[in-house]
Design an enzyme around this catalytic site. Structure first.
Site, short mmCIF file in Angstrom:
data_model
loop_
_atom_site.label_atom_id
_atom_site.label_comp_id
_atom_site.label_asym_id
_atom_site.label_seq_id
_atom_site.Cartn_x
_atom_site.Cartn_y
_atom_site.Cartn_z
N THR A 14 0.79 -1.23 0.00
CA THR A 14 0.00 0.00 0.00
C THR A 14 0.83 1.28 0.00
OG1 THR A 14 -1.76 -1.15 1.14
CG2 THR A 14 -1.79 1.23 1.31
N ASP A 59 1.50 -6.65 -4.67
CA ASP A 59 0.66 -6.65 -3.48
C ASP A 59 1.17 -7.85 -2.68
OD1 ASP A 59 -2.70 -6.03 -2.82
OD2 ASP A 59 -1.63 -7.67 -1.84
N SER A 60 1.34 -7.70 -1.37
CA SER A 60 2.03 -8.78 -0.63
C SER A 60 1.20 -10.06 -0.54
CB SER A 60 2.46 -8.32 0.75
OG SER A 60 1.40 -8.29 1.65
N THR A 91 1.20 -4.96 4.10
CA THR A 91 0.97 -5.42 5.48
C THR A 91 0.40 -6.84 5.53
OG1 THR A 91 -1.22 -4.40 5.52
CG2 THR A 91 0.61 -3.10 6.40
N ASP A 92 -0.29 -7.27 4.45
CA ASP A 92 -1.01 -8.55 4.53
C ASP A 92 -0.12 -9.74 4.90
OD1 ASP A 92 -3.36 -7.31 3.98
OD2 ASP A 92 -3.41 -7.82 1.84
N THR A 162 2.17 -10.54 14.42
CA THR A 162 1.04 -10.99 13.63
C THR A 162 0.19 -9.77 13.29
OG1 THR A 162 -0.60 -12.76 13.52
CG2 THR A 162 -0.52 -11.56 15.58
N1 ASP Z 1 -2.85 -5.74 0.13
C1 ASP Z 1 -1.81 -4.87 0.61
C2 ASP Z 1 -0.52 -5.65 0.62
O1 ASP Z 1 -0.32 -6.45 1.50
C3 ASP Z 1 -2.15 -4.34 1.96
C4 ASP Z 1 -1.13 -3.40 2.55
O2 ASP Z 1 -0.07 -3.12 2.04
O3 ASP Z 1 -1.39 -2.88 3.64
O4 ASP Z 1 0.30 -5.48 -0.25
#
Ligand code: ASP
Length: 340
Positions: A14, A59-60, A91-92, A162
């Site tokens: 993100t 995207d992770s 973050t995922d 986590t």
């Molecule tokens: N879907 C995004 C990711 O993990 C969410 C994020 O970055 O917060 O790349």
């Protein structure tokens, strides 16, 4: 004093994403185009830094063990040129990558901070600016020489974290291990294992390979059929992470226990973790836990799911025997487990 130099790898996520009709997507150049206009990144307190943008940015949710190794090799390649490393990541699956890197990077003696944000850095209320600025300051002035996650003013040991919040800025927690540092009005170091750092000082960093492994995770629930368990245990499965109740308890149904027992006989590792957010497995407390220990289920103690999964990946990738893997899973390798 010479200004410290920090290497930032932007893998996607993100923090550098752009809004489109289909939702947020990683956009090449977008992160740097925004940072150029942020004066705070030019302040004297901020170390020198270089941003390496990965191609493709992802995207992770699309992370795999292959990307973990790319990140690790990139750090190794630049290890002697920089004082510290920041990995910008979605973050995922951030806790999975942090846990994996803690096993992949052996003899690490420089800080590796993983961070990202819940809102893109281009948005006015983004948490990305604060997360990145603090990570830069911490990597340069308060280095903690292990793989960590910095998020919403807290620095955590990466393999203890986590993701706990899908929407809020306080997206991560470390339920079984204290935070390492708080970036409040003052920066407060809480836990810095300097002993470990000294021990590693003379060694060169090593990248341990990790290959994708067939590992299943199942959370048990009232009324779960042994047939479901049996399906999860089909070939080529090598290990099953069983998220059990409370302190490590499961139904005492004989069909359920038999399917686990047969799998163990066939060299499949069954690892017991608790479904609870915090606390650790102790299969000796109740008969319903004891029945699992009796058939050869291994205790995951207080491992997070992310640490357990990546530790199993790591151990299977080293070609150890099943017996050795069973031993090593219960022994601390990289600060991921409390066994006493
Ligand atoms: N879907 C995004 C990711 O993990 C969410 C994020 O970055 O917060 O790349």
């Amino acid at each position: 004093m010479k200004k410290k130099s920090i290497y930032i790898s932007y893998t996607g996520g993100t923090i550098g994403m752009l809004k489109t009709k289909k939702g947020y997507v990683p956009e090449p150049g977008n992160l740097q185009n925004n940072i150029i206009y942020m004066q705070e990144f030019l302040k004297p307190e901020i170390p020198k830094f270089k941003i390496k943008e990965y191609n493709p940015l992802i995207d992770s949710s699309n992370m795999t063990p292959q990307e973990w190794i790319i990140i690790a090799n990139d750090i190794k390649k630049n290890y002697n040129k920089y004082d510290g490393f920041i990995v910008l990541h979605g973050t995922d699956t951030m806790s999975y990558t942090a846990s994996a890197l803690s096993f992949i990077l052996e003899d690490l003696n420089k800080p590796v901070i993983i961070t990202g944000s819940q809102l893109p850095i281009s948005e006015i209320r983004s948490d990305g600016r604060n997360n990145l600025l603090n990570s830069l300051i911490i990597a340069a002035k308060y280095p903690i020489n292990e793989v960590t996650i910095f998020f919403n003013n807290w620095l955590y040991r990466g393999n203890r974290t986590t993701k706990i919040n899908a929407n809020g800025f306080h997206a991560f927690d470390s339920p079984n291990f204290p935070p390492l540092l708080e970036a409040g009005v003052k920066i407060r170091e809480i836990y810095n294992n300097k002993k470990k750092s000294k021990k590693n000082k003379k060694k060169q960093i090593k990248v341990n390979n990790i290959y994708p492994q067939p590992i299943a995770i199942i959370s048990i629930y009232p009324g779960i059929s042994y047939k479901i368990i049996k399906n999860f245990l089909l070939k080529p499965i090598k290990a099953l992470i069983l998220c059990s109740y409370g302190i490590g308890n499961a139904p005492q149904d004989k069909y359920f226990l038999n399917s686990l027992k047969n799998a163990i006989k066939n060299q499949i590792i069954i690892l017991n973790l608790t479904q609870c957010i915090s606390g650790k497995v102790n299969m000796n407390r109740y008969a319903s836990g004891n029945s699992l220990a009796d058939i050869g289920v291994i205790s995951g103690h207080d491992l997070t799911i992310e640490a357990a999964l990546t530790k199993l990946h790591f151990l299977f990738s080293q070609n150890f025997s099943i017996e050795l893997i069973k031993k090593k899973i219960e022994i601390n390798i990289s600060g991921e487990i409390t066994t006493s």
